[in-house]
Design an enzyme around this catalytic site. Structure first.
Site, mmCIF file in Angstrom:
data_model
loop_
_atom_site.group_PDB
_atom_site.id
_atom_site.type_symbol
_atom_site.label_atom_id
_atom_site.label_comp_id
_atom_site.label_asym_id
_atom_site.label_seq_id
_atom_site.Cartn_x
_atom_site.Cartn_y
_atom_site.Cartn_z
ATOM 1 N N GLU A 141 12.458 56.626 33.697
ATOM 2 C CA GLU A 141 13.390 57.152 34.599
ATOM 3 C C GLU A 141 14.346 58.259 33.800
ATOM 4 O O GLU A 141 14.726 58.016 32.945
ATOM 5 C CB GLU A 141 14.202 56.156 35.253
ATOM 6 C CG GLU A 141 15.598 56.633 36.175
ATOM 7 C CD GLU A 141 16.201 55.428 36.818
ATOM 8 O OE1 GLU A 141 16.048 54.092 36.566
ATOM 9 O OE2 GLU A 141 17.210 56.031 37.655
ATOM 10 N N ARG B 74 9.437 43.653 25.393
ATOM 11 C CA ARG B 74 10.002 44.807 24.930
ATOM 12 C C ARG B 74 10.409 44.754 23.555
ATOM 13 O O ARG B 74 10.507 43.671 22.893
ATOM 14 C CB ARG B 74 11.156 45.423 25.650
ATOM 15 C CG ARG B 74 12.190 44.162 25.887
ATOM 16 C CD ARG B 74 13.156 44.476 27.144
ATOM 17 N NE ARG B 74 13.849 45.510 27.052
ATOM 18 C CZ ARG B 74 13.816 46.634 28.137
ATOM 19 N NH1 ARG B 74 13.133 46.411 29.101
ATOM 20 N NH2 ARG B 74 14.320 47.826 27.981
ATOM 21 N N LYS C 3 19.516 52.075 28.031
ATOM 22 C CA LYS C 3 19.952 53.403 28.254
ATOM 23 C C LYS C 3 21.335 53.210 28.749
ATOM 24 O O LYS C 3 22.070 54.149 28.539
ATOM 25 C CB LYS C 3 19.170 54.160 29.224
ATOM 26 C CG LYS C 3 17.917 54.795 28.665
ATOM 27 C CD LYS C 3 17.257 55.445 29.653
ATOM 28 C CE LYS C 3 16.299 54.651 30.556
ATOM 29 N NZ LYS C 3 15.414 55.426 31.389
HETATM 30 P P1 ATP Z 1 16.425 50.621 29.479
HETATM 31 O O1 ATP Z 1 16.308 49.401 29.986
HETATM 32 O O2 ATP Z 1 16.589 51.127 28.106
HETATM 33 O O3 ATP Z 1 17.538 51.348 30.276
HETATM 34 P P2 ATP Z 1 14.446 51.188 31.300
HETATM 35 O O4 ATP Z 1 13.378 50.080 31.345
HETATM 36 O O5 ATP Z 1 15.129 51.120 32.434
HETATM 37 O O6 ATP Z 1 14.764 51.003 29.784
HETATM 38 P P3 ATP Z 1 12.465 53.348 31.868
HETATM 39 O O7 ATP Z 1 12.959 54.570 31.713
HETATM 40 O O8 ATP Z 1 12.215 52.676 33.224
HETATM 41 O O9 ATP Z 1 13.832 52.548 31.241
HETATM 42 O O10 ATP Z 1 11.358 52.945 30.949
HETATM 43 C C1 ATP Z 1 10.142 53.677 30.942
HETATM 44 C C2 ATP Z 1 9.079 52.706 30.641
HETATM 45 O O11 ATP Z 1 9.497 52.316 29.126
HETATM 46 C C3 ATP Z 1 8.892 51.239 31.074
HETATM 47 O O12 ATP Z 1 7.651 51.104 31.426
HETATM 48 C C4 ATP Z 1 9.644 50.475 30.451
HETATM 49 O O13 ATP Z 1 9.077 49.058 30.620
HETATM 50 C C5 ATP Z 1 9.411 50.959 28.988
HETATM 51 N N1 ATP Z 1 10.585 50.470 28.164
HETATM 52 C C6 ATP Z 1 11.648 50.479 28.283
HETATM 53 N N2 ATP Z 1 12.306 49.812 27.264
HETATM 54 C C7 ATP Z 1 11.414 49.607 26.408
HETATM 55 C C8 ATP Z 1 11.464 48.543 25.284
HETATM 56 N N3 ATP Z 1 12.676 48.508 24.551
HETATM 57 N N4 ATP Z 1 10.402 48.276 24.667
HETATM 58 C C9 ATP Z 1 9.294 48.593 25.322
HETATM 59 N N5 ATP Z 1 8.990 49.225 26.277
HETATM 60 C C10 ATP Z 1 10.166 49.605 26.800
HETATM 61 MG MG MG Z 2 14.136 50.986 34.364
#
Ligand code: ATP
Ligand code: MG
Length: 565
Positions: free
Chosen positions: A37, A264, A274
């Site tokens: 995102e 994760r 984020k």
């Molecule tokens: P955050 O929780 O840090 O805000 P998010 O999951 O909302 O992250 P996205 O931009 O939606 O952020 O993430 C894109 C991809 O990265 C998704 O498939 C998510 O599962 C993966 N991802 C995000 N954080 C991690 C992490 N700590 N370890 C592994 N994969 C991750």
């Molecule tokens: Mg997300």
């Protein structure tokens, strides 16, 4: 996790894909995607997901799409869209022409919603957000049907069209799936599919839409339209999988990707969400998203991490379903191992102390050839000027040795200058407060590259020529937080209470070998006995180069842990 424990990385997803290929599933095709995102910069957790998705595509001759999950326009912007592409490319991956946006499919998504309504599987609901929450029930208690659940198909179709046309205010109506208000899985209790958002300009679609689809509805359809075979996501989406499958089972679409969840990445002494990283930036706790203390890809890059070291790290930690928290030392070891082999050695004096060689001719300058790497002759040598006035590090001199282990310079003692001569300290010059400001020394002209006859000189220290030195600023970094899990400590009001106030130490009066004036963006070196350093092209100005310490020469984390335990 110790380094031994990660020496054999596991990746259960590759095993699942192997099984699929064996039975000819997806006609042998492997297609993944990375769906960020654009509401912030990528962090090292995203790097894990990027390496997994793009790595699988590479190894199985498949494809990996970069798809922006851009359904929340009020939090997203083009700066984030661009930084994400830049970071993925920098990590070494290429999506070719496979760049997509969820917003590319807004029209298709709308049509599928109409299909759900037509089948009686979605309805327009007028409950407020609070009421929706109250009606949803709890884990112990069934939900209650919305009074709007029984609207006719015709009425729902008409209202949904009017929602799109902008006739209703934000929050006045939502579109919900009609699934099961008694489901033990809360995600299945008539989840919201669409909400109204007026007055936001979407970075891709501008003001075309005031109706935005929810992630849980959008994601499976985008995956299916792009014919993804394996949709890899983090564990918190496991409870959303029934909804992922429900959406695809209830619309007319040929493809049904398999969602697979993995745990994760959590890294100690930092935060990874984020939202929290945004807070650090917005409240000014760090310089920006690319602050070298941030766990963002941009921050790690500016700090001096190589893309190869980050890929290596992601490989080593493996992919499992187990909850984990990785020690910072594991990441640091990856860059240390990379740079130990690849970084040329240079000398830099971080806490200068002047040395005058009284028996060295005042105008003389010698160019000493010093090896770029102690073990790798193929890296060649570089020239370092030597003259009468030098700088050494304050820590390399003491009037009297504090113990037998002190092999550096003492009053009346000898030490070898790296790549140069043996010198002896004859006198110490102090200021009126008694602080040492200069050493008066003599050099032994017979000791260049060989030991003096019958004398043992064990200590070797680094130095630079005072006349030729490059003045620079050097930034030393420590962990950003002083708690291993700043996020998880519920005894403080905010995770920012655990910020380490000493995470940045700026040394403004450092003297470097003059050759380092040629350092450019991303130039990395080992400063002998001090650690690995990288030229910081963002912070440097023409008359003040800045170098970041990437990592110390040895793992200092184990020591910290031992002190704390
Ligand atoms: P955050 O929780 O840090 O805000 P998010 O999951 O909302 O992250 P996205 O931009 O939606 O952020 O993430 C894109 C991809 O990265 C998704 O498939 C998510 O599962 C993966 N991802 C995000 N954080 C991690 C992490 N700590 N370890 C592994 N994969 C991750
Ligand atoms: Mg997300």
């Amino acid at each position: 996790m110790s380094n031994d424990a990660v020496s054999t990385p596991t990746n259960f997803i590759r095993h699942l894909i192997d099984e699929d290929l064996k039975v000819g599933k997806n006609s042998g095709r492997v297609a993944t995607r990375f769906p960020p995102e654009p509401n912030g910069y990528l962090h090292i957790g995203h790097a894990k997901s990027i390496c997994l998705n793009f790595g699988i595509a590479e190894d199985y001759q498949g494809t990996c799409n970069l798809r922006f999950d851009d359904t929340n326009p009020h939090k997203e912007n083009l700066e984030f869209v661009e930084s994400i592409q830049n970071d993925v490319r920098w990590l070494g991956y290429d999506w070719g022409d496979r760049l997509f946006y969820a917003s590319n499919y807004f029209e298709r998504l709308y049509e599928f919603a109409v299909e759900l309504i037509t089948q009686g599987k979605a309805y327009v609901c007028d409950l407020s957000a609070e009421e929706v929450r109250a009606y949803r029930g709890t884990l112990k208690e069934q939900g209650k049907a919305s009074p709007y659940r029984s609207r006719s198909v015709a009425e729902n179709l008409e209202l949904f069209a009017r929602m799109r046309a902008g006739e209703f205010a934000d929050g006045a109506k939502v579109l919900r799936a009609r699934i099961d208000m008694a489901s033990p899985n809360m995600n299945m209790r008539d989840p919201t599919l669409y909400r109204i958002r007026h007055g936001v300009v979407h970075h891709q679609t501008g003001s075309e839409w005031c109706l935005y689809p929810m992630y849980d509805y959008t994601h499976p359809i985008c995956d299916a339209l792009e014919e993804i075979t394996h949709s890899l996501c983090t564990l918190e989406f496991a409870d959303h999988r029934p909804l992922y499958d429900w959406v695809l089972d209830n619309i007319t679409i040929d493809c049904h990707p398999q969602q697979i969840e993995f745990s994760r990445l959590n890294l100690q002494y930092t935060v990874m969400s984020k939202r929290k990283l945004t807070q650090l930036v917005e409240e000014g706790h760090v310089e920006g998203w690319d602050d070298p203390r941030m766990p963002t890809v941009a921050g790690l890059r500016r700090r001096g991490y190589t893309a190869a070291s980050i890929r290596d790290f992601c490989e080593r930690i493996g992919v499992t379903k187990a909850d984990n928290s990785i020690e910072m030392g594991v990441l640091e070891n990856c860059i240390r191992e990379d740079l130990n082999v690849s970084a040329p050695r240079r000398m830099a004096v971080l806490h200068p102390l002047k040395v005058v060689l009284e028996n060295y001719p005042a105008e003389q300058v010698e160019e000493l050839a010093i090896a770029n790497h102690p073990q790798d002759e193929s890296m060649g040598t570089h020239r370092v000027p030597f003259c009468r006035e030098l700088y050494i590090d304050r820590e390399d001199f003491m009037e009297e040795a504090p113990n037998k282990k002190f092999k550096r310079l003492v009053s009346g003692g000898e030490v070898r200058l790296r790549g140069g001569y043996v010198i002896r300290c004859d006198a110490v010059v102090k200021d009126p407060r008694g602080e040492i400001i200069e050493l008066r020394c003599s050099y032994d002209a017979d000791t260049l590259g060989k030991n003096p006859e019958g004398r043992k000189v064990k200590g070797v220290i680094h130095w630079v020529s005072a006349r030729h030195a490059l003045k620079a600023e050097v930034r030393l970094y420590d962990r950003l937080f002083n708690h291993p899990n700043p996020d998880g400590d519920k005894s403080v009001e905010s995770f920012t209470a655990h910020l380490n106030v000493d995470s940045l130490l700026t040394l403004t009066n450092c003297y470097l070998e003059p050759g380092l004036a040629e350092a450019g963006e991303g130039s990395r070196y080992q400063f002998e006995r001090e650690g690995y350093f990288c030229f910081d092209g963002v912070a440097s100005t023409p008359d003040r180069p800045v170098f970041n310490r990437i990592v110390t020469l040895r793992d200092s984390w184990t020591k910290i842990e031992q002190q704390e335990n």
